[in-house]
Design a protein around this motif. Sequence first.
Motif, PDB file in Angstrom:
ATOM      1  N   MET A 168       0.832  -1.207   0.000  1.00 21.70           N
ATOM      2  CA  MET A 168       0.000   0.000   0.000  1.00 21.70           C
ATOM      3  C   MET A 168       0.869   1.261   0.000  1.00 21.70           C
ATOM      4  O   MET A 168       0.552   2.248  -0.662  1.00 21.70           O
ATOM      5  CB  MET A 168      -0.916   0.024   1.223  1.00 21.70           C
ATOM      6  CG  MET A 168      -2.246  -0.681   1.040  1.00 21.70           C
ATOM      7  SD  MET A 168      -3.188  -0.151  -0.416  1.00 21.70           S
ATOM      8  CE  MET A 168      -3.167   1.616  -0.263  1.00 21.70           C
ATOM      9  N   ALA A 169       1.966   1.217   0.743  1.00 22.30           N
ATOM     10  CA  ALA A 169       2.886   2.354   0.740  1.00 22.30           C
ATOM     11  C   ALA A 169       3.471   2.557  -0.656  1.00 22.30           C
ATOM     12  O   ALA A 169       3.569   3.696  -1.149  1.00 22.30           O
ATOM     13  CB  ALA A 169       3.997   2.136   1.764  1.00 22.30           C
ATOM     14  N   ALA A 170       3.861   1.468  -1.292  1.00 18.49           N
ATOM     15  CA  ALA A 170       4.435   1.555  -2.645  1.00 18.49           C
ATOM     16  C   ALA A 170       3.410   2.068  -3.646  1.00 18.49           C
ATOM     17  O   ALA A 170       3.730   2.894  -4.519  1.00 18.49           O
ATOM     18  CB  ALA A 170       4.956   0.183  -3.077  1.00 18.49           C
ATOM     19  N   VAL A 171       2.163   1.593  -3.528  1.00 20.96           N
ATOM     20  CA  VAL A 171       1.098   2.048  -4.429  1.00 20.96           C
ATOM     21  C   VAL A 171       0.880   3.554  -4.264  1.00 20.96           C
ATOM     22  O   VAL A 171       0.751   4.289  -5.245  1.00 20.96           O
ATOM     23  CB  VAL A 171      -0.210   1.269  -4.152  1.00 20.96           C
ATOM     24  CG1 VAL A 171      -1.391   1.931  -4.858  1.00 20.96           C
ATOM     25  CG2 VAL A 171      -0.075  -0.179  -4.604  1.00 20.96           C
ATOM     26  N   THR A 172       0.837   4.014  -3.012  1.00 17.11           N
ATOM     27  CA  THR A 172       0.643   5.446  -2.762  1.00 17.11           C
ATOM     28  C   THR A 172       1.796   6.259  -3.331  1.00 17.11           C
ATOM     29  O   THR A 172       1.593   7.329  -3.923  1.00 17.11           O
ATOM     30  CB  THR A 172       0.513   5.719  -1.253  1.00 17.11           C
ATOM     31  OG1 THR A 172      -0.549   4.929  -0.716  1.00 17.11           O
ATOM     32  CG2 THR A 172       0.239   7.187  -0.985  1.00 17.11           C
ATOM     33  N   LEU A 173       3.016   5.767  -3.154  1.00 19.08           N
ATOM     34  CA  LEU A 173       4.196   6.450  -3.692  1.00 19.08           C
ATOM     35  C   LEU A 173       4.084   6.586  -5.208  1.00 19.08           C
ATOM     36  O   LEU A 173       4.318   7.667  -5.767  1.00 19.08           O
ATOM     37  CB  LEU A 173       5.458   5.672  -3.316  1.00 19.08           C
ATOM     38  CG  LEU A 173       6.780   6.160  -3.924  1.00 19.08           C
ATOM     39  CD1 LEU A 173       7.068   7.592  -3.498  1.00 19.08           C
ATOM     40  CD2 LEU A 173       7.931   5.240  -3.528  1.00 19.08           C
ATOM     41  N   LEU A 222      -3.069  10.863  -1.026  1.00 19.48           N
ATOM     42  CA  LEU A 222      -3.538  10.334   0.258  1.00 19.48           C
ATOM     43  C   LEU A 222      -5.005   9.910   0.176  1.00 19.48           C
ATOM     44  O   LEU A 222      -5.400   8.875   0.725  1.00 19.48           O
ATOM     45  CB  LEU A 222      -3.355  11.390   1.349  1.00 19.48           C
ATOM     46  CG  LEU A 222      -1.917  11.729   1.745  1.00 19.48           C
ATOM     47  CD1 LEU A 222      -1.894  12.889   2.738  1.00 19.48           C
ATOM     48  CD2 LEU A 222      -1.217  10.509   2.341  1.00 19.48           C
ATOM     49  N   VAL A 223      -5.822  10.699  -0.526  1.00 19.93           N
ATOM     50  CA  VAL A 223      -7.245  10.362  -0.672  1.00 19.93           C
ATOM     51  C   VAL A 223      -7.409   9.075  -1.481  1.00 19.93           C
ATOM     52  O   VAL A 223      -8.133   8.154  -1.076  1.00 19.93           O
ATOM     53  CB  VAL A 223      -8.014  11.518  -1.343  1.00 19.93           C
ATOM     54  CG1 VAL A 223      -9.441  11.084  -1.681  1.00 19.93           C
ATOM     55  CG2 VAL A 223      -8.037  12.739  -0.438  1.00 19.93           C
ATOM     56  N   ILE A 224      -6.725   9.007  -2.624  1.00 12.93           N
ATOM     57  CA  ILE A 224      -6.832   7.814  -3.473  1.00 12.93           C
ATOM     58  C   ILE A 224      -6.285   6.589  -2.744  1.00 12.93           C
ATOM     59  O   ILE A 224      -6.884   5.507  -2.771  1.00 12.93           O
ATOM     60  CB  ILE A 224      -6.074   8.041  -4.805  1.00 12.93           C
ATOM     61  CG1 ILE A 224      -6.741   9.165  -5.609  1.00 12.93           C
ATOM     62  CG2 ILE A 224      -6.042   6.753  -5.623  1.00 12.93           C
ATOM     63  CD1 ILE A 224      -5.950   9.597  -6.834  1.00 12.93           C
ATOM     64  N   GLY A 225      -5.136   6.761  -2.076  1.00 12.68           N
ATOM     65  CA  GLY A 225      -4.557   5.647  -1.328  1.00 12.68           C
ATOM     66  C   GLY A 225      -5.481   5.150  -0.239  1.00 12.68           C
ATOM     67  O   GLY A 225      -5.619   3.933  -0.015  1.00 12.68           O
ATOM     68  N   THR A 226      -6.157   6.084   0.455  1.00  8.36           N
ATOM     69  CA  THR A 226      -7.099   5.697   1.517  1.00  8.36           C
ATOM     70  C   THR A 226      -8.289   4.943   0.940  1.00  8.36           C
ATOM     71  O   THR A 226      -8.758   3.941   1.517  1.00  8.36           O
ATOM     72  CB  THR A 226      -7.584   6.941   2.281  1.00  8.36           C
ATOM     73  OG1 THR A 226      -6.456   7.612   2.840  1.00  8.36           O
ATOM     74  CG2 THR A 226      -8.537   6.555   3.405  1.00  8.36           C
ATOM     75  N   LEU A 227      -8.807   5.386  -0.202  1.00  4.77           N
ATOM     76  CA  LEU A 227      -9.933   4.696  -0.843  1.00  4.77           C
ATOM     77  C   LEU A 227      -9.544   3.282  -1.261  1.00  4.77           C
ATOM     78  O   LEU A 227     -10.332   2.338  -1.115  1.00  4.77           O
ATOM     79  CB  LEU A 227     -10.407   5.504  -2.050  1.00  4.77           C
ATOM     80  CG  LEU A 227     -11.052   6.870  -1.748  1.00  4.77           C
ATOM     81  CD1 LEU A 227     -11.375   7.614  -3.039  1.00  4.77           C
ATOM     82  CD2 LEU A 227     -12.316   6.675  -0.907  1.00  4.77           C
TER      83      LEU A 227
END
Length: 493
Positions: free
Chosen positions: A206-211, A234-239
Amino acid sequence: MAATPRFRKDAVAEQNTAAEQNTAAEQDPAEGAGRRHPVDETLPPLKMFTSGLQHVAAMYAGVVAPPMIVGPAVGLTAKETAFLMGASLFTAGLATLLQTLGFWRVGARLPFVNGVSFAGVTPMIAIGKDRGHDGIAVIFGAIIVAGVLGFLLAPYFCKLVRFFPPVVTGTVITLIGVSLLPVAFNWAQGGDATAADYGSTTDITMAAVTLVIVLALRKLLRGFLQQIAILLGLVIGTLIAIPVGITDFGALGDADLVGFPTPFHFGAPQFEIAAIVSMCIVMLVCMTESTADMLALGKIVGRPADERTIEGGLRADTLGSAISPLFNGFMCSAFAQNIGLVAMTKVRSRFVVAAGGVILVVLGLVPVAASVIALVPLPVLGGAGIVLFGSVAASGIQTLATAALEKGENALIVAAAVGVGLIPIAAPDFYHAFPEDMLVVLDSGISTGCVVAILLNLAFNHLGRKPDEGAGTEGEPTTDEQPRDPMTLPVAH
C-alpha cells in the motif's frame, strides 16, 4: 608566535551588506517589480483550504503521536489520552498561527508549521512515568518555564545565524531529510512495531502504491491539481485501502462531536527542578533544530532567513510552548516534513499554512473532524512521506552544491557532520551507556550533526585565520570576486 584566534566578523558584515543591496534583485524579483513576494500572497479560498489541508495531512500523525505515547506511559486512560491528542492539535494550530501571521516581533512570517516536538517524548516519560495527573502537571510546569526561558534567549540565540554558511545549512538540511525518512519507513510498515502484522506485504504494498500514485499525479497533472498531488494521493490511497482492510473506522465512531481543551484539565502546573532542567535542555535542542529549519525554508521560498526572522520564529516557538500547557498541550517546534511539502508543491504562501493552522484549531475543537483525517492509514501516509522527506534531503544536497566543497576542509566538515548525525539512525543504541539526560541531544541526529558542522566550520574557516587568509575558503571573498553572503542561497525548484 601563533595567530590570535578570532572570528571573521568583518568579512561576514561585508558579505551581509552586499547581500542586502542585491537581495531585492536576486532573491525577490517579484518584490523588485512592485509585486508581493510569493510568501505574502493570498490564494483563492478553495486553493487556500485544500493546500492548507494538505499540510495538516502531512503533519497529523506527527502531532498526535507524542501524546499517544506519553499518555499511557504516565498512566492516563484511553479517553484522557484522546483528550491530550485533541489538545495537541489545538495548540499546534495556535503555534502555527503565531509563526505564519505573527505580531510585534513574534513569528517568522514564513510558511512554517509548528507542532508537538518529538525531542521531548523521552524526558517527558521519565518525568511523569506512572504518576498520572501529577506527572502531567509536572511536565506542564517544566514546559512553561522552558518556554519562558527560550523566549528570553531568542534575541541572543538567533545571532548564531552567521555561523550557518551553506556548508553548515546544506549539511543540516540533508540530515533533516534523512532523519525523517525512517519515520516514513515506520509508517509504511504500519507504525506499530509490536503489532503482529508490522511490516506485512500488504502494508508495504500500500505504501508503494501510494508512492507511485503521488509520482504519477505529479507527472500527469498540471497547475493547482499538481500542487495538491500529495493530498490527492492520500485520498486515493485511503480509498484503495478500504477494500484491502487496513482502514480503521473505529476512531470515527467513538469521537465526540465537540470538545474544548479545558484549561489545566489535569490540574495546576507543578514545578520540580529536575524536570525543569530536563525540559530546558529539550528547548535548546528544539531551538537549534528550528533555526536550521528556518534557514532551510527561507532558502526554498526565496526569502533567506536573517537574524530578525529567526528571532521572530524562535519567539513564536517558545511562546507557543509556554502557553501550550494552559490548554493541555506539549512543547511546540518546527515540523520539518512540511518543508518538504513546500519544496515539492512550490506553494510558498504563508497564508496557506495559516489556513492549515486554523484547520488544526478546528480539529482540536471538533474531535469527530480530527477522526476523519485519522482515517488515512499509516502505510498510505508512509508512501507519501518518502517523497516529502526525500524532498528535504534533496534541498540539502542542492545547498551543498553551492558550498565550494573543493575548497579548504569543507568536504571534511560535511563528512564528519553527516557521519555523526547518522549515528542515531544507523545505530539507535549507540549511546545506550550514556546518561539519560544526554540522550535528549545525542539521540537527535539533526542536533548532533548541526553542532558538529558549526564547530568544525568555526575551527577550519574562522579560528586562527588572518584577514588576508580568506581566499579559497567557503563563504570568504577573494581579491578577484565580490563579497558573498553565505546565507544567500538559490531557490530550490
